[in-house]
Design an enzyme around this catalytic site. Sequence first.
Site, short mmCIF file in Angstrom:
data_model
loop_
_atom_site.label_atom_id
_atom_site.label_comp_id
_atom_site.label_asym_id
_atom_site.label_seq_id
_atom_site.Cartn_x
_atom_site.Cartn_y
_atom_site.Cartn_z
CG HIS A 67 42.01 35.50 36.19
ND1 HIS A 67 41.51 34.45 35.45
CD2 HIS A 67 42.45 34.95 37.35
CE1 HIS A 67 41.65 33.32 36.12
NE2 HIS A 67 42.21 33.60 37.28
CG ASP A 111 42.87 34.74 31.71
OD1 ASP A 111 42.58 35.49 32.65
OD2 ASP A 111 43.98 34.15 31.63
CG ASP A 151 41.31 29.55 38.26
OD1 ASP A 151 41.45 30.75 38.50
OD2 ASP A 151 42.21 28.84 37.77
CD GLU A 178 45.93 33.96 37.22
OE1 GLU A 178 46.64 33.59 38.18
OE2 GLU A 178 45.21 33.17 36.55
CD GLU A 179 43.79 30.42 34.79
OE1 GLU A 179 44.89 29.87 35.06
OE2 GLU A 179 42.79 30.31 35.50
CD GLU A 234 43.16 33.28 40.93
OE1 GLU A 234 42.40 32.31 40.72
OE2 GLU A 234 43.90 33.77 40.05
#
Length: 399
Positions: free
Chosen positions: A78, A80, A111, A145-146, A173
């Site tokens: 991702h 973001d 991340d 995603e976050e 991830e």
Amino acid sequence: MAAWENNEEIKLFQEYLRIPSTHPDVDYEPCVEFLKRQAQNLGLPIRIYHPTDPKKPTVIITWTGTQPELPSIVLNSHMDVVPVYPEKWTHPPFGAEIDSKGRIFARGTQDMKSVGMQYLAAIRALKKEGKRFKRTIHIMFAADEEIGGKSGMAKFVPTDDFKALNVGFALDEGIASPNETFDVFYAERSIWFILFHISGNAGHGSLLHENTVGVKLRYIIDRMMDFREAEVKKLANNSSLNLGNVTTVNLTRVQGGILNNIVPPKLMVSFDVRLALDVDHQQFIKQLEKWCEEAGGGIEITYESKEPYVPPTPIDDSNIYWKAFKGSLDSLGLKSRTLIFPGATDSRYIRAAGIPAIGFSPMNNTPVLLHDNDEYIDADIYLKGIEIYKTIIPNIANA
């Protein structure tokens, strides 16, 4: 000179990290432009999808296989990242500076901009070696995603565009490991945000009214915290369990009331609950409803999130992709352990579509710093991760 000094892959990674694709109100366009350049450099086609919102892109770079009719492989990441508190960092959070120890500091180093760029670096190396594989490989870069993926992967998976990818397996991830063993994730818990809307007798604060919201609130909190404590003990008393094997319960909000001397007619209390895979959802709902009745009634339950049970990805010989993935780690002499992911990733939407997915970030001997201040990855660990993917990607693409 260290291996990472003047390394072109490190420089590209730094460039990606310097794009502040942070919430709230992420501007994804700089990421999209960066990825367009990477696709051009690789000589691979790129497509940008907008399943719900023109500002929420899903970017896919595709390397067509020699047998494109076979189910394809998705390498997902991702774009973001979570917000930062710059004053808490010793390095600029979007500076991607490397210190004397070879540590790259930036939001997204763990991340998970690292993983997305490691995919591309591994594919760049494999293409230069003239390699080709049976299955088509889609390198996917998702949005949002976050914040739960509700405008990203959750909306993209049901589309005809996703179905046309003919996905057979996905990598996504994982989490860094502080020791030499790599953590591999094959399942996730169900996220429920549970809101109890409590009604009761109101009145002056100097009296002892019956069936007040405070009395009912206490009962609900006690039952939820008793359940929480049982899960804490279960985890403490069984060394074979990890956080992903138990249900977590946390009180997150209490709202209501107007003045100190008025007993309010309504209160709301909410809990963040992550249901373990062995929890029967219908039985859990019945338990919640029973507690509401025992508290005195007048309590309505609503859910801001109520994710369904999603079966775990098989991690045995029945899954050819798992065999290829695990065989890759074994061939490299890497120690690994399989876990249920404690948080949530886009993998849950892929698994819900019946597609096996594994969460893996090739970061061992690395402190877990996702969402933390001074997030970093060692440059050497980053480069080793590329080498690991150079083994994994061919094996799963030829499974």
